[in-house]
Design a protein around this motif. Structure first.
Motif, short mmCIF file in Angstrom:
data_model
loop_
_atom_site.label_atom_id
_atom_site.label_comp_id
_atom_site.label_asym_id
_atom_site.label_seq_id
_atom_site.Cartn_x
_atom_site.Cartn_y
_atom_site.Cartn_z
N VAL A 1 14.35 7.78 5.25
CA VAL A 1 14.27 8.10 6.68
C VAL A 1 15.21 9.27 6.98
O VAL A 1 16.27 9.41 6.37
N TYR B 1 10.69 8.65 -0.38
CA TYR B 1 10.92 8.93 1.03
C TYR B 1 12.16 8.18 1.50
O TYR B 1 12.33 6.99 1.20
N ILE C 1 14.97 1.49 4.39
CA ILE C 1 15.11 2.87 4.88
C ILE C 1 14.62 3.91 3.88
O ILE C 1 14.71 5.10 4.13
N GLY C 2 14.11 3.46 2.74
CA GLY C 2 13.59 4.39 1.75
C GLY C 2 12.72 3.68 0.75
O GLY C 2 12.77 2.45 0.60
N GLN D 1 5.20 6.84 8.79
CA GLN D 1 6.19 7.73 9.40
C GLN D 1 6.24 9.07 8.67
O GLN D 1 6.31 10.13 9.29
N TRP D 2 6.20 9.03 7.34
CA TRP D 2 6.24 10.25 6.53
C TRP D 2 5.05 11.16 6.87
O TRP D 2 5.22 12.36 7.07
N GLU E 1 5.11 1.13 6.95
CA GLU E 1 5.60 1.87 8.11
C GLU E 1 6.29 3.17 7.68
O GLU E 1 6.14 4.21 8.34
N LEU E 2 7.04 3.13 6.57
CA LEU E 2 7.68 4.35 6.06
C LEU E 2 6.62 5.38 5.67
O LEU E 2 6.77 6.56 5.96
N ARG E 3 5.58 4.91 5.02
CA ARG E 3 4.50 5.82 4.59
C ARG E 3 3.84 6.44 5.82
O ARG E 3 3.57 7.64 5.85
#
Length: 163
Positions: free
Chosen positions: A102, A100, A72-73, A28-29, A24-26
């Motif tokens: 957030v 990354y 968060i990262g 979002q980035w 999900e972070l990837r």
């Protein structure tokens, strides 16, 4: 961020249960950088990413930044085996990838914490060096954590659009 909030933050190696949050972070980035994925739905990407992370765990080590229970990262250390020499039969180097944090957790030194923890992992693994391909915004964080320019490291684009 207050001192109390920072005590609830840890950097640790990612576990298999973290893969969906890391995916999900990837996602979002990519979206934040204006490259909305068009060929793949979010759920399909997450499913693929989880499989990829599991299959590549021996060559790609992921560190995560966790506040309470929320990831968060992330930072990835890709390990490349190097050609042996008579001086060192076992050699490897690393490439720091996909660092990354957030947006709401940026500018409090958390990215540097994540980078330092990843470099510590690289030392633990006995890597000769770690490289990084950085955005302009992140260069100060990398230089604060020990990265430096070198005239000997070059790159050539072999795929994608030519400059």
């Amino acid at each position: 961020m207050t001192g109390t909030e920072s005590r609830n933050i840890v950097v640790r190696p990612a576990e298999p249960g973290d893969w969906p949050a890391v995916a999900e972070l990837r996602w979002q980035w990519i979206v934040q950088n204006g490259a909305a994925p068009q060929a793949l739905e979010r759920e399909d990407f997450v499913r693929h990413f989880v499989t990829w992370a599991s299959e590549n765990a021996s060559s790609h080590h992921c560190m995560v930044l966790v506040r309470d229970t929320e990831v968060i990262g992330m930072a990835w250390l890709a390990i490349v085996q190097r050609v042996p020499t008579p001086h060192a039969l076992e050699r490897a180097s690393g490439d720091l990838q996909c660092v990354y944090v957030v947006p709401q957790a940026r500018d409090d030194g958390l990215g540097s914490r994540l980078i330092k923890a990843t470099l510590s992992e690289a030392r633990h693994l006995g890597l000769e060096r770690v490289t990084v391909h950085s955005s302009t915004r992140a260069i100060p964080a990398y230089t604060r954590t020990g990265f430096e320019n070198t005239p000997r490291l070059l790159q050539a684009r072999v795929a994608g659009p030519t400059p």
